[in-house]
Design a protein around this motif. Structure first.
Motif, PDB file in Angstrom:
ATOM      1  N   THR A 103      55.420  54.270  43.523  1.00 51.38           N
ATOM      2  CA  THR A 103      54.648  53.775  44.708  1.00 51.38           C
ATOM      3  C   THR A 103      53.895  54.024  45.956  1.00 51.38           C
ATOM      4  OG1 THR A 103      57.617  52.887  45.372  1.00 51.38           O
ATOM      5  CG2 THR A 103      55.976  53.364  47.017  1.00 51.38           C
ATOM      6  N   PRO A 104      53.515  55.324  45.554  1.00 51.38           N
ATOM      7  CA  PRO A 104      52.482  55.604  45.971  1.00 51.38           C
ATOM      8  C   PRO A 104      50.790  55.430  44.928  1.00 51.38           C
ATOM      9  CG  PRO A 104      53.561  57.798  45.531  1.00 51.38           C
ATOM     10  CD  PRO A 104      54.566  56.430  45.078  1.00 51.38           C
ATOM     11  N   ALA A 105      51.159  55.011  43.888  1.00 52.27           N
ATOM     12  CA  ALA A 105      50.191  53.831  43.227  1.00 52.27           C
ATOM     13  C   ALA A 105      49.388  53.138  43.571  1.00 52.27           C
ATOM     14  CB  ALA A 105      50.793  54.751  41.893  1.00 52.27           C
ATOM     15  N   LYS A 106      50.700  52.552  44.220  1.00 48.62           N
ATOM     16  CA  LYS A 106      50.975  51.461  44.490  1.00 48.62           C
ATOM     17  C   LYS A 106      49.646  50.870  46.297  1.00 48.62           C
ATOM     18  CE  LYS A 106      54.578  49.716  44.261  1.00 48.62           C
ATOM     19  NZ  LYS A 106      55.884  48.621  44.569  1.00 48.62           N
ATOM     20  N   LYS A 107      50.356  51.623  47.010  1.00 51.34           N
ATOM     21  CA  LYS A 107      49.932  52.140  48.215  1.00 51.34           C
ATOM     22  C   LYS A 107      48.755  52.620  47.526  1.00 51.34           C
ATOM     23  CE  LYS A 107      51.917  53.859  51.254  1.00 51.34           C
ATOM     24  NZ  LYS A 107      52.707  55.045  52.602  1.00 51.34           N
ATOM     25  N   VAL A 108      48.133  53.009  46.958  1.00 53.71           N
ATOM     26  CA  VAL A 108      46.369  53.976  47.155  1.00 53.71           C
ATOM     27  C   VAL A 108      45.799  52.548  46.440  1.00 53.71           C
ATOM     28  CG1 VAL A 108      45.263  54.803  45.666  1.00 53.71           C
ATOM     29  CG2 VAL A 108      46.684  56.008  46.753  1.00 53.71           C
ATOM     30  N   ALA A 109      46.484  51.885  45.469  1.00 50.12           N
ATOM     31  CA  ALA A 109      45.811  50.722  44.982  1.00 50.12           C
ATOM     32  C   ALA A 109      45.329  49.536  46.401  1.00 50.12           C
ATOM     33  CB  ALA A 109      46.566  49.904  43.889  1.00 50.12           C
ATOM     34  N   LEU A 110      46.948  49.138  46.788  1.00 52.91           N
ATOM     35  CA  LEU A 110      45.890  48.219  48.113  1.00 52.91           C
ATOM     36  C   LEU A 110      45.385  48.899  49.006  1.00 52.91           C
ATOM     37  CD1 LEU A 110      50.450  47.593  48.661  1.00 52.91           C
ATOM     38  CD2 LEU A 110      48.166  45.999  48.200  1.00 52.91           C
ATOM     39  N   ALA A 111      45.222  50.429  49.508  1.00 51.13           N
ATOM     40  CA  ALA A 111      43.837  50.222  50.344  1.00 51.13           C
ATOM     41  C   ALA A 111      43.167  50.347  49.821  1.00 51.13           C
ATOM     42  CB  ALA A 111      44.705  51.972  51.091  1.00 51.13           C
ATOM     43  N   LEU A 112      42.651  51.362  48.646  1.00 45.31           N
ATOM     44  CA  LEU A 112      41.668  51.156  48.460  1.00 45.31           C
ATOM     45  C   LEU A 112      40.474  49.522  47.607  1.00 45.31           C
ATOM     46  CD1 LEU A 112      38.855  52.744  46.576  1.00 45.31           C
ATOM     47  CD2 LEU A 112      39.854  51.820  44.258  1.00 45.31           C
ATOM     48  N   ALA A 113      41.284  48.125  47.713  1.00 43.96           N
ATOM     49  CA  ALA A 113      40.945  46.699  47.949  1.00 43.96           C
ATOM     50  C   ALA A 113      41.148  46.343  49.230  1.00 43.96           C
ATOM     51  CB  ALA A 113      42.852  46.668  46.887  1.00 43.96           C
ATOM     52  N   GLU A 114      41.257  46.913  50.036  1.00 45.30           N
ATOM     53  CA  GLU A 114      41.323  46.647  51.477  1.00 45.30           C
ATOM     54  C   GLU A 114      39.759  47.388  51.829  1.00 45.30           C
ATOM     55  OE1 GLU A 114      42.053  44.364  55.251  1.00 45.30           O
ATOM     56  OE2 GLU A 114      42.641  44.154  52.546  1.00 45.30           O
ATOM     57  N   LEU A 115      40.065  48.749  51.866  1.00 40.79           N
ATOM     58  CA  LEU A 115      38.451  49.008  51.921  1.00 40.79           C
ATOM     59  C   LEU A 115      37.341  48.280  51.560  1.00 40.79           C
ATOM     60  CD1 LEU A 115      37.351  52.082  53.190  1.00 40.79           C
ATOM     61  CD2 LEU A 115      36.921  52.515  50.240  1.00 40.79           C
ATOM     62  N   ILE A 116      37.260  48.262  49.890  1.00 41.80           N
ATOM     63  CA  ILE A 116      36.682  48.053  49.375  1.00 41.80           C
ATOM     64  C   ILE A 116      35.567  45.753  49.422  1.00 41.80           C
ATOM     65  CG2 ILE A 116      35.734  46.001  47.115  1.00 41.80           C
ATOM     66  CD1 ILE A 116      37.384  48.686  45.855  1.00 41.80           C
ATOM     67  N   LYS A 117      37.076  45.676  50.335  1.00 39.61           N
ATOM     68  CA  LYS A 117      37.224  44.209  50.356  1.00 39.61           C
ATOM     69  C   LYS A 117      36.595  43.776  52.226  1.00 39.61           C
ATOM     70  CE  LYS A 117      40.991  41.258  50.667  1.00 39.61           C
ATOM     71  NZ  LYS A 117      40.061  39.928  50.717  1.00 39.61           N
ATOM     72  N   THR A 118      37.089  45.102  53.384  1.00 37.61           N
ATOM     73  CA  THR A 118      36.191  45.105  54.175  1.00 37.61           C
ATOM     74  C   THR A 118      34.800  45.979  54.591  1.00 37.61           C
ATOM     75  OG1 THR A 118      38.040  46.714  54.772  1.00 37.61           O
ATOM     76  CG2 THR A 118      38.641  44.968  55.247  1.00 37.61           C
ATOM     77  N   ARG A 119      34.606  47.336  53.686  1.00 43.99           N
ATOM     78  CA  ARG A 119      33.870  47.425  53.698  1.00 43.99           C
ATOM     79  C   ARG A 119      32.337  47.493  53.000  1.00 43.99           C
ATOM     80  NH1 ARG A 119      34.044  54.469  54.698  1.00 43.99           N
ATOM     81  NH2 ARG A 119      35.215  54.114  56.554  1.00 43.99           N
ATOM     82  N   TYR A 120      33.072  46.954  51.624  1.00 44.83           N
ATOM     83  CA  TYR A 120      31.559  46.901  50.256  1.00 44.83           C
ATOM     84  C   TYR A 120      32.432  45.591  50.091  1.00 44.83           C
ATOM     85  CZ  TYR A 120      31.488  51.785  51.184  1.00 44.83           C
ATOM     86  OH  TYR A 120      30.693  52.808  51.796  1.00 44.83           O
ATOM     87  N   PRO A 121      31.919  44.248  50.876  1.00 45.91           N
ATOM     88  CA  PRO A 121      32.400  42.826  50.310  1.00 45.91           C
ATOM     89  C   PRO A 121      32.016  42.763  49.112  1.00 45.91           C
ATOM     90  CG  PRO A 121      31.423  43.115  52.374  1.00 45.91           C
ATOM     91  CD  PRO A 121      31.464  44.535  51.723  1.00 45.91           C
TER      92      PRO A 121
END
Length: 373
Positions: free
Chosen positions: A203-221
């Motif tokens: 579950t922590p691994a999934k949450k980190v993956a979701l956060a990293l994906a959202e970070l890239i989509k919003t800050r580094y598209p």
């Protein structure tokens, strides 16, 4: 019940719906998208913390989730005798987006923006060199990007001087140039050991993956992120599949994960490439050329270990650093990760589960600056 304290989600200045929804998003990750199980747990939490009231019950919460588009009814396919298996609830794409945004805020929300790089590219987005171009504000834009004069002017035009107020729709930001493009493959270990001994590592691994994906989509598209999982074999998954990801009855075929990651990165045009690997550290499986599996769950098998070290060295020759996030504390497994890291000339973080997101964020930012070509 699940070993998680939820008192932090019952804060002040939130409506009952907001409190319940914050917890519900967490539970959806723990249950891998099982809405009924998540709601059962939410009922137990409500009994302990008294979140609902006589005026706003759990039934009201479920109805509001449906009304706002976070849940939908699923009708099962009828059986051969004409009867159905009943109906159920499932989350929607809107909920998946909300979970990613929540993960981003929880893991990366308090981390300050990193230093700027030195080389510009032709791409625009949230970068470091300002231009004269303006665009609407998006979630993830830093506050210092907001063009205040233009935003106030929009508010006057939209609301008028007699009823002046500024809304999200009035905000515009100054467009910036990106300084680099990075292609990342995130490898997630889904072997059975990721839930052994009562410790939920997936579950922590999934949450980190979701956060990293959202970070890239919003800050580094302009950056790319591919997500792969590895058990007995390895395969690519889509971002939308992450909340539903489960650990399987698998061994750990690290070699298969690295081979797929290398194949994906070979197809990327930009020069800046990296692999992030979240694992409990013990490779125990290989897929042999004749189609059979070689497995050994007892200790570190020299044959499997050497195959892993060869792949790490191959990535080094391709200038692909592998950053390993080791979430188990066994000294002999950490010793293997150290050898693996030496073969790739990269680095590893022996994080456990606490602080995993912080480590990944900082390493992603540092690698972007260091790998600018």
């Amino acid at each position: 019940m699940i070993g998680i304290r939820f008192s932090e989600f019952t804060g002040k200045n939130k409506t009952v719906f907001e409190k319940l929804f914050d917890i519900f998003k967490e539970l959806i990750l723990h249950t891998s998208g099982d809405v009924d199980e998540a709601l059962d747990w939410l009922n137990e939490i409500d009994k302990e913390y008294g979140i609902t009231t006589a005026e706003y019950t759990m039934d009201d919460f479920i109805e509001e989730l449906k009304k706002k588009g976070y849940l939908r009814e699923e009708i099962d396919t009828p059986n051969g005798d004409g009867t159905g298996d009943g109906s159920g609830l499932s989350i929607t794409a809107k909920t998946e987006r909300a979970i990613r945004s929540s993960a981003l805020e929880q893991i990366f929300g308090k981390i300050k923006k990193s230093n700027s790089g030195n080389h510009t590219t032709k791409f625009t987005g949230q970068g470091d060199e300002q231009t004269s171009d303006m665009r609407s504000y998006h979630f993830g834009d830093s506050l210092d990007q907001i063009a205040m004069n233009e935003s106030i002017r929009n508010a006057f035009v939209n609301q008028g001087i007699d009823d002046f107020s500024m809304t999200h729709d009035d905000l515009v930001v100054q467009e910036n140039y990106h300084k680099a493009q990075m292609s990342t493959v995130l490898m997630i270990d889904i072997s059975h050991s990721m839930i052994l001994y009562g410790e939920d590592r997936i579950t922590p691994a999934k949450k980190v993956a979701l956060a990293l994906a959202e970070l890239i989509k919003t800050r580094y598209p302009k950056d790319t992120l591919d997500i792969i999982v590895f058990g007995n074999d390895s395969w690519q998954i889509e971002l939308e599949e992450l909340p539903y990801l489960k650990v399987g009855p698998y061994h750990t075929n690290t070699v298969a994960g690295l081979e797929l990651a290398m194949d994906l990165l070979r197809k990327k045009k930009n020069a800046n490439k990296q692999i992030f690997m979240i694992t409990d550290g013990k490779p125990s499986c290989l897929h042999e050329p004749d189609g059979t599996y070689y497995k050994n769950s007892f200790g570190l098998d020299e044959y499997i270990v050497n195959k892993c070290l060869n792949k790490a060295a191959a990535c080094r020759r391709l200038k692909i650093p592998i950053t390993t996030f080791m979430i188990a504390q066994d000294p002999y497994l950490q010793s293997f990760i150290q050898k693996f890291t030496e073969a790739n000339k990269s680095k590893a973080f022996f994080t456990g589960l606490k602080g995993l997101g912080d480590f990944i964020f900082h390493d992603y930012e540092n690698n972007r600056r260091r790998n600018i070509k």
